[in-house]
Design a protein around this motif. Sequence first.
Motif, PDB file in Angstrom:
ATOM      1  N   SER A  20      59.329  41.008  47.337  1.00  0.00           N
ATOM      2  CA  SER A  20      58.383  42.465  47.572  1.00  0.00           C
ATOM      3  C   SER A  20      57.217  42.967  46.194  1.00  0.00           C
ATOM      4  N   THR A  21      56.990  42.343  45.459  1.00  0.00           N
ATOM      5  CA  THR A  21      55.848  42.416  44.584  1.00  0.00           C
ATOM      6  C   THR A  21      54.940  41.868  45.610  1.00  0.00           C
ATOM      7  N   LEU A  22      55.153  40.697  45.793  1.00  0.00           N
ATOM      8  CA  LEU A  22      54.275  39.083  45.837  1.00  0.00           C
ATOM      9  C   LEU A  22      53.483  39.991  47.526  1.00  0.00           C
ATOM     10  N   PRO A  27      58.096  23.853  57.382  1.00  0.00           N
ATOM     11  CA  PRO A  27      56.863  23.989  57.186  1.00  0.00           C
ATOM     12  C   PRO A  27      57.446  24.931  55.594  1.00  0.00           C
ATOM     13  N   MET A  28      57.188  24.516  54.457  1.00  0.00           N
ATOM     14  CA  MET A  28      57.238  25.624  53.571  1.00  0.00           C
ATOM     15  C   MET A  28      56.486  25.759  52.446  1.00  0.00           C
ATOM     16  N   ILE A  29      56.168  26.891  51.687  1.00  0.00           N
ATOM     17  CA  ILE A  29      55.452  27.089  50.020  1.00  0.00           C
ATOM     18  C   ILE A  29      56.509  26.993  49.115  1.00  0.00           C
ATOM     19  N   ILE A  30      56.679  26.401  48.191  1.00  0.00           N
ATOM     20  CA  ILE A  30      57.005  27.377  46.975  1.00  0.00           C
ATOM     21  C   ILE A  30      56.086  28.151  45.681  1.00  0.00           C
ATOM     22  N   VAL A  31      56.561  29.266  45.822  1.00  0.00           N
ATOM     23  CA  VAL A  31      55.997  29.684  45.135  1.00  0.00           C
ATOM     24  C   VAL A  31      56.272  29.708  43.713  1.00  0.00           C
ATOM     25  N   PHE A  32      56.365  29.309  42.832  1.00  0.00           N
ATOM     26  CA  PHE A  32      57.170  29.758  41.161  1.00  0.00           C
ATOM     27  C   PHE A  32      56.337  30.626  40.474  1.00  0.00           C
ATOM     28  N   ASN A  33      57.258  32.473  41.064  1.00  0.00           N
ATOM     29  CA  ASN A  33      56.999  33.496  40.267  1.00  0.00           C
ATOM     30  C   ASN A  33      56.577  33.790  38.816  1.00  0.00           C
ATOM     31  N   LYS A  34      57.051  34.851  38.076  1.00  0.00           N
ATOM     32  CA  LYS A  34      56.837  35.191  36.891  1.00  0.00           C
ATOM     33  C   LYS A  34      56.537  33.645  35.756  1.00  0.00           C
ATOM     34  N   ILE A  35      56.022  33.719  36.053  1.00  0.00           N
ATOM     35  CA  ILE A  35      55.315  32.676  34.519  1.00  0.00           C
ATOM     36  C   ILE A  35      54.959  33.773  33.875  1.00  0.00           C
ATOM     37  N   ASP A  36      54.426  34.273  33.354  1.00  0.00           N
ATOM     38  CA  ASP A  36      54.028  35.741  32.268  1.00  0.00           C
ATOM     39  C   ASP A  36      55.558  35.629  31.720  1.00  0.00           C
ATOM     40  N   ALA A  37      56.545  35.385  32.177  1.00  0.00           N
ATOM     41  CA  ALA A  37      57.984  35.581  32.142  1.00  0.00           C
ATOM     42  C   ALA A  37      58.465  34.811  31.238  1.00  0.00           C
ATOM     43  N   PHE A  38      58.043  33.207  31.652  1.00  0.00           N
ATOM     44  CA  PHE A  38      59.151  31.808  31.254  1.00  0.00           C
ATOM     45  C   PHE A  38      58.015  31.439  29.879  1.00  0.00           C
ATOM     46  N   SER A  39      59.548  31.230  29.370  1.00  0.00           N
ATOM     47  CA  SER A  39      59.865  30.586  27.853  1.00  0.00           C
ATOM     48  C   SER A  39      60.609  29.769  27.663  1.00  0.00           C
ATOM     49  N   TYR A  40      59.703  28.491  26.280  1.00  0.00           N
ATOM     50  CA  TYR A  40      61.335  27.696  25.498  1.00  0.00           C
ATOM     51  C   TYR A  40      60.751  27.659  24.843  1.00  0.00           C
ATOM     52  N   VAL A  41      61.345  26.396  23.941  1.00  0.00           N
ATOM     53  CA  VAL A  41      62.108  25.975  22.755  1.00  0.00           C
ATOM     54  C   VAL A  41      61.178  24.879  22.606  1.00  0.00           C
ATOM     55  N   GLU A  42      60.493  24.483  21.541  1.00  0.00           N
ATOM     56  CA  GLU A  42      59.653  24.083  21.340  1.00  0.00           C
ATOM     57  C   GLU A  42      60.515  22.866  20.746  1.00  0.00           C
ATOM     58  N   ILE A  52      52.635  26.174  44.051  1.00  0.00           N
ATOM     59  CA  ILE A  52      51.911  26.592  42.953  1.00  0.00           C
ATOM     60  C   ILE A  52      52.709  27.889  42.411  1.00  0.00           C
ATOM     61  N   PHE A  53      51.810  28.055  41.035  1.00  0.00           N
ATOM     62  CA  PHE A  53      52.199  28.719  39.139  1.00  0.00           C
ATOM     63  C   PHE A  53      51.545  29.861  39.378  1.00  0.00           C
ATOM     64  N   ILE A  54      52.623  31.755  39.568  1.00  0.00           N
ATOM     65  CA  ILE A  54      52.128  32.376  39.920  1.00  0.00           C
ATOM     66  C   ILE A  54      52.904  33.941  38.753  1.00  0.00           C
ATOM     67  N   SER A  55      52.047  34.569  38.941  1.00  0.00           N
ATOM     68  CA  SER A  55      53.224  36.057  38.456  1.00  0.00           C
ATOM     69  C   SER A  55      52.045  37.347  38.757  1.00  0.00           C
ATOM     70  N   ALA A  56      52.720  37.402  40.184  1.00  0.00           N
ATOM     71  CA  ALA A  56      52.471  38.353  40.902  1.00  0.00           C
ATOM     72  C   ALA A  56      52.576  39.643  40.403  1.00  0.00           C
ATOM     73  N   LYS A  57      53.127  39.667  39.393  1.00  0.00           N
ATOM     74  CA  LYS A  57      53.461  41.274  38.703  1.00  0.00           C
ATOM     75  C   LYS A  57      51.361  41.621  37.832  1.00  0.00           C
ATOM     76  N   GLU A  58      51.241  40.567  36.892  1.00  0.00           N
ATOM     77  CA  GLU A  58      50.143  40.182  36.202  1.00  0.00           C
ATOM     78  C   GLU A  58      48.697  39.853  37.076  1.00  0.00           C
ATOM     79  N   LYS A  59      49.195  39.605  38.179  1.00  0.00           N
ATOM     80  CA  LYS A  59      47.818  38.851  38.766  1.00  0.00           C
ATOM     81  C   LYS A  59      47.806  38.038  38.815  1.00  0.00           C
ATOM     82  N   ASN A  60      48.628  36.502  38.478  1.00  0.00           N
ATOM     83  CA  ASN A  60      47.896  35.437  38.092  1.00  0.00           C
ATOM     84  C   ASN A  60      48.093  34.228  38.942  1.00  0.00           C
ATOM     85  N   ASN A  61      46.705  33.691  38.710  1.00  0.00           N
ATOM     86  CA  ASN A  61      46.396  32.964  40.035  1.00  0.00           C
ATOM     87  C   ASN A  61      47.281  33.317  41.478  1.00  0.00           C
TER      88      ASN A  61
END
Length: 344
Positions: free
Chosen positions: A170-172, A270-285, A317-326
């Motif tokens: 819905s944000t998108l 046909p399908m596009i995958i939109v990976f959302n919330k990259i702003d909230a992504f975290s990982y342990v190095e 594609i990798f985006i952040s709908a909330k932060e308007k990234n990409n």
Amino acid sequence: RETPDVRTVLGKGKMTELSQLCETLGAELVVFYGELSPSQIKSIEDDISSEVSVIDRSMLILDIFADHARTSEGRLQVELAQLKYTSPRLVGRGKELSRQGGAASSGSVGTRGPGETKLEIDRRRIKEKIASLEEELRKVEQNRMVMRRQRDKSGIVKCGIVGYTNAGKSTLLNYLTGAGILAENKLFATLDTTVRKVIIDNLPFLLTDTVGFIRKLPTHLVESFKSTLDEVRDADLLVHVVDISHPSFEEQIEIVNQTLHEVCNSSNKPMIIVFNKIDAFSYVEKDPDDLSPKTKKNISLDELKETWMARMNENCIFISAKEKNNIEELKKLLYERVKEIHVT
């Protein structure tokens, strides 16, 4: 336990623990993850306490849907699903099972003899209500079909936004179309289908927001939301929104794909995958001295991008709908895919 207890799901010892826990916490409600039969609900409530209500996962989802339904169609769909689910689960107790108005004398004609139980009356009323709701939804579905036919005649490309619940669909849609629909960080915030027109570089297309999917979606909900899911069936392009910040996002992708295949027969679209919330992504190095293989929590966003871009042949594609990234890159990708379908 190797198998659930037939009467109460949990064994005797665990039921005692559960009863004590409810008493300690002052609990008013117990939710079981699996589906419960009517007799199991009654047995569990009897064993715990008469003050504590017991529901299962499907009942909980139905309650959430009922709370979030906004339009008349949404309310009809939820009410129908609730009635279909609760009808076989009506369990009469005590005086409620007493006979209603038996024959006054042996000479009476046209009566039901010993009378009709309250449980039978309740079930009959529910059956009548279900038939009434199904008729109302049939009329709604006919209206939807008329609208879809009109859109088909226009030749405009139709895109359906799909995804697991709370992925950011819905944000998108709000950002791309200015629809202004409710978008919150909670399960099933949106139940009602919203269709909006989008124009990118003078190329118009329709974008449809749909109800979010979830693991083991109750069957009655799928049946009741048939008209909503028809929008997905009729879409020319699917935009699959994924919450990449969720630790089980790959599992959620599988659940959505499986649901699309089973419910909408849309696996070949046909399908596009939109990976959302990259702003909230975290990982342990990972520690350089640690020689053990990487786990999911050690994989960086860049590594995920390379993996999925190779797998999806640039249809992701990798985006952040909330932060308007990409978002501009997403618009370009949508334009290219819609243009291909439009030319065809």
